[in-house]
Scaffold this motif. Structure first.
Motif, PDB file in Angstrom:
ATOM      1  N   ASP A  18     -59.868   0.936  12.929  1.00 26.87           N
ATOM      2  CA  ASP A  18     -60.501   0.030  11.969  1.00 26.87           C
ATOM      3  C   ASP A  18     -59.666  -1.225  11.752  1.00 26.87           C
ATOM      4  OD1 ASP A  18     -62.653   1.771  11.592  1.00 26.87           O
ATOM      5  OD2 ASP A  18     -61.626   2.854   9.995  1.00 26.87           O
ATOM      6  N   ASN A  68     -64.582   1.094   7.091  1.00 23.22           N
ATOM      7  CA  ASN A  68     -65.893   1.000   7.747  1.00 23.22           C
ATOM      8  C   ASN A  68     -66.990   1.580   6.849  1.00 23.22           C
ATOM      9  OD1 ASN A  68     -66.342   3.963   8.462  1.00 23.22           O
ATOM     10  ND2 ASN A  68     -64.371   3.585   9.462  1.00 23.22           N
ATOM     11  N   ILE A  80     -65.620  -4.992   7.958  1.00 23.40           N
ATOM     12  CA  ILE A  80     -66.468  -4.063   8.712  1.00 23.40           C
ATOM     13  C   ILE A  80     -67.119  -3.030   7.796  1.00 23.40           C
ATOM     14  CG2 ILE A  80     -65.235  -4.380  10.884  1.00 23.40           C
ATOM     15  CD1 ILE A  80     -63.816  -1.702  10.356  1.00 23.40           C
ATOM     16  N   LYS A 129     -68.822   4.030  11.837  1.00 29.78           N
ATOM     17  CA  LYS A 129     -67.616   4.292  12.637  1.00 29.78           C
ATOM     18  C   LYS A 129     -67.888   4.229  14.133  1.00 29.78           C
ATOM     19  CE  LYS A 129     -63.225   5.730  12.753  1.00 29.78           C
ATOM     20  NZ  LYS A 129     -62.120   5.138  11.993  1.00 29.78           N
ATOM     21  N   VAL A 154     -67.834   0.794  15.318  1.00 30.36           N
ATOM     22  CA  VAL A 154     -66.480   0.253  15.381  1.00 30.36           C
ATOM     23  C   VAL A 154     -65.866   0.556  16.746  1.00 30.36           C
ATOM     24  CG1 VAL A 154     -64.173   0.306  14.367  1.00 30.36           C
ATOM     25  CG2 VAL A 154     -66.182   0.453  12.882  1.00 30.36           C
TER      26      VAL A 154
END
Length: 548
Positions: A302, A404, A426, A431, A434
């Motif tokens: 992240d 996230n 974000i 996830k 990401v």
């Protein structure tokens, strides 16, 4: 007729600054021999101005700028202006398009359909326009509309939201061309939907269409530009730049000819997500008066993705990463964070938190031993948040939060810890997206920007020995679809379970989402990417009791 389209990036509330930008583009259009230059919805104030519209002085200032700065331009030169702005009349406020020509307001076209869903709440400020009239420019009858007024076609939408369609009235009067001034924020799927609708309308009414969109980031919303021009056969003849300003021209004769080149459909993929995040970060930071950002680098995916986005948006010299290892930080995480910073060329510092963590444990446990519980895990996150905010205050950096959407949804985050920051970059990326973005970044650069170990290793908060996210959460490839159905599609637990998910998992996830509402209410603004982001587009009560 030669029409100039000014796809500009206004700053909300910066009326004089926006006016100067409008004047700059006007002069350029006039030098380009345009008969008319058009600007996007509420371009004078920027969209959305929200409660600034409740200040009478704000509305009066807009009026004065139009009268004293913009109208005189059209008295001195032949180029007319079609301006998106608020308009006050008989004690009511309208979202309108004003046609300025010959030093006066030639006509006013009021927005009829006021969106009041998702991120929009125009009924709070504006009165609905009821009159629809075409405008004759040269010998061409035009329908002039504002944003939502084109989004209610009964043949295109199976369930229209409104009881009237302004386009039906306008084209019944003989309009041959449509101009739409828009401020349409990006979300995944928006490009395809826009292009499909506009092509349909052009074919249905056999009319040329000019669709002008705002560009730029304004708080959580990112406007991608991507203005569009269609001929009367529904063929796309021009697509403006995405994510940047542009001035371009349309010859109205071209709206009734075959397209010279077949345009490919607009992209709506992970590259667009990256571009949206970059523009959102850049504009949010600059428009709030900052130039540099700071974030914690944990060695995880992240913070790596957020750092890469910030570097692309602001330049490596304006990004500072802080490594804050604790007793539970693995050696590889520290190496991954250093490798990332060096790959990106950003500045970084190392500030270990072991000593302040020990001091807190001693202070809070007195004569007892450390409990090794959730409270002590969260202490580490809050120490890190304090360090980032200290550097922010002293050195004038904006803190970027790195959580996230999956974590924010289920509350797998720490208030006043990793949630600290001025912008959550974000916060609307699940996830799994990401990970997709991390792979894209490496492919785009043609090298390993985000360390492969960061992508491959199991995600972990590293707040206790051998901790893994899946100790506390379902696997992300199960969690993310459940969250999508619940948050974006508004499905009940029973409906989600019917799609094949384990009942106990679904119920657990939804309990976690509901219980974490108080955290999200205190979170930093997050850039919108999906069709339903947390924040202004999802308004849920905190103190509630509801059994689905």
């Amino acid at each position: 007729m030669r029409i100039a389209l000014a796809q500009i990036n206004p700053t909300i509330g910066a009326l004089s600054q926006n006016t100067n930008k409008i004047k700059e583009y006007y002069h350029r259009a006039s030098e380009g021999s345009a008969d008319l230059v058009i600007f996007s919805e509420l371009s004078l104030s920027g969209y959305p101005p929200k409660d600034l519209l409740l200040y009478e002085s704000f509305i009066q200032k807009e009026k004065e700028l139009i009268e004293n700065e913009l109208l005189p331009l059209t008295a001195q030169q032949d180029t007319a202006i079609l301006l998106g702005t608020s308009h006050s009349e008989d004690g009511k406020l309208y979202n309108a398009a004003l046609l300025l020509s010959g030093g006066s307001i030639k006509s006013i076209h009021k927005k009829t359909l006021l969106p009041n869903y998702d991120v929009f709440d125009e009924e709070r400020y504006f009165t609905r326009g009821s009159e629809h009239k075409i405008e004759l420019l040269g010998d061409l009858p035009m329908a002039i509309t504002v944003c939502e007024d084109i989004w209610n076609d009964r043949d295109f939408f199976s369930e229209p939201l409104y009881d009237t369609d302004p386009l039906e009235n306008l084209f019944a009067q003989g309009a041959r061309m449509l101009i739409n001034l828009s401020a349409s924020p990006y979300h995944l799927g928006k490009h395809a939907l826009r292009e499909k609708l506009l092509s349909f309308l052009a074919r249905k009414y056999q009319a040329g269409i000019i669709y002008l969109n705002q560009v730029g980031g304004n708080d959580e919303l990112v406007f991608d530009g991507s203005s569009l021009v269609y001929n009367s056969r529904g063929e796309l003849i021009y697509r403006a730049a995405s994510y940047k300003e542009e001035l371009f021209y349309v010859e109205t004769d071209d709206l009734f000819r075959l397209a010279d080149i077949k345009q490919s459909p607009g992209q709506d993929d992970i590259a667009e997500v990256f571009n949206t995040l970059c523009l959102g970060v850049k504009d949010y930071v600059i428009k709030t008066g900052f130039s540099r950002v700071i974030l914690g680098l944990s060695g995880g995916i992240d913070s790596a993705v957020v750092a890469a986005v910030a570097r692309e948006a602001l330049g490596p010299e304006n990004v500072l990463g802080i490594l804050m290892p604790s007793p539970y930080s693995s050696g590889h995480s520290i190496r991954d964070a250093v490798d990332l910073a060096e790959n990106l060329g950003i500045h970084y510092r190392k500030v270990p938190i072991e000593e302040p963590f020990k001091a807190y444990l001693s202070l809070l446990n007195q004569e007892e031993k450390a409990h090794m519980d959730l409270a002590e895990e969260n202490l580490q996150a809050r120490i890190r948040g304090n360090i980032l905010m200290h550097i922010s205050n002293r050195e004038h950096y904006m803190v970027l939060a790195t959580g996230n959407k999956s974590e924010l949804a289920v509350g797998y985050c720490t208030l006043y810890g990793d949630m600290s920051g001025g912008l959550a970059v974000i916060a609307d990326l699940p996830k799994m997206m990401v990970y997709e973005l991390a792979d894209y970044l490496n492919q785009m650069k043609g090298r390993e920007v985000i360390p492969r170990n960061t992508i491959n290793k199991p995600p972990s908060a590293e707040l206790r020995p051998d901790q893994k996210d899946e100790d506390s959460l379902p696997p992300y490839n199960i969690l993310d679809p459940i969250l999508h159905f619940y948050i974006e599609d508004n499905l009940s637990p029973i409906a989600i379970i019917s799609k094949g998910f384990e009942p106990s998992t679904v119920k657990r996830v939804i309990r976690m989402v509901d219980r974490a509402e108080f955290k999200r209410r205190q979170a930093a603004p997050g850039l919108r990417i999906t069709t339903r982001a947390f924040g202004i587009g999802r308004r849920m009560p905190i103190a509630r009791s509801y059994e689905y």
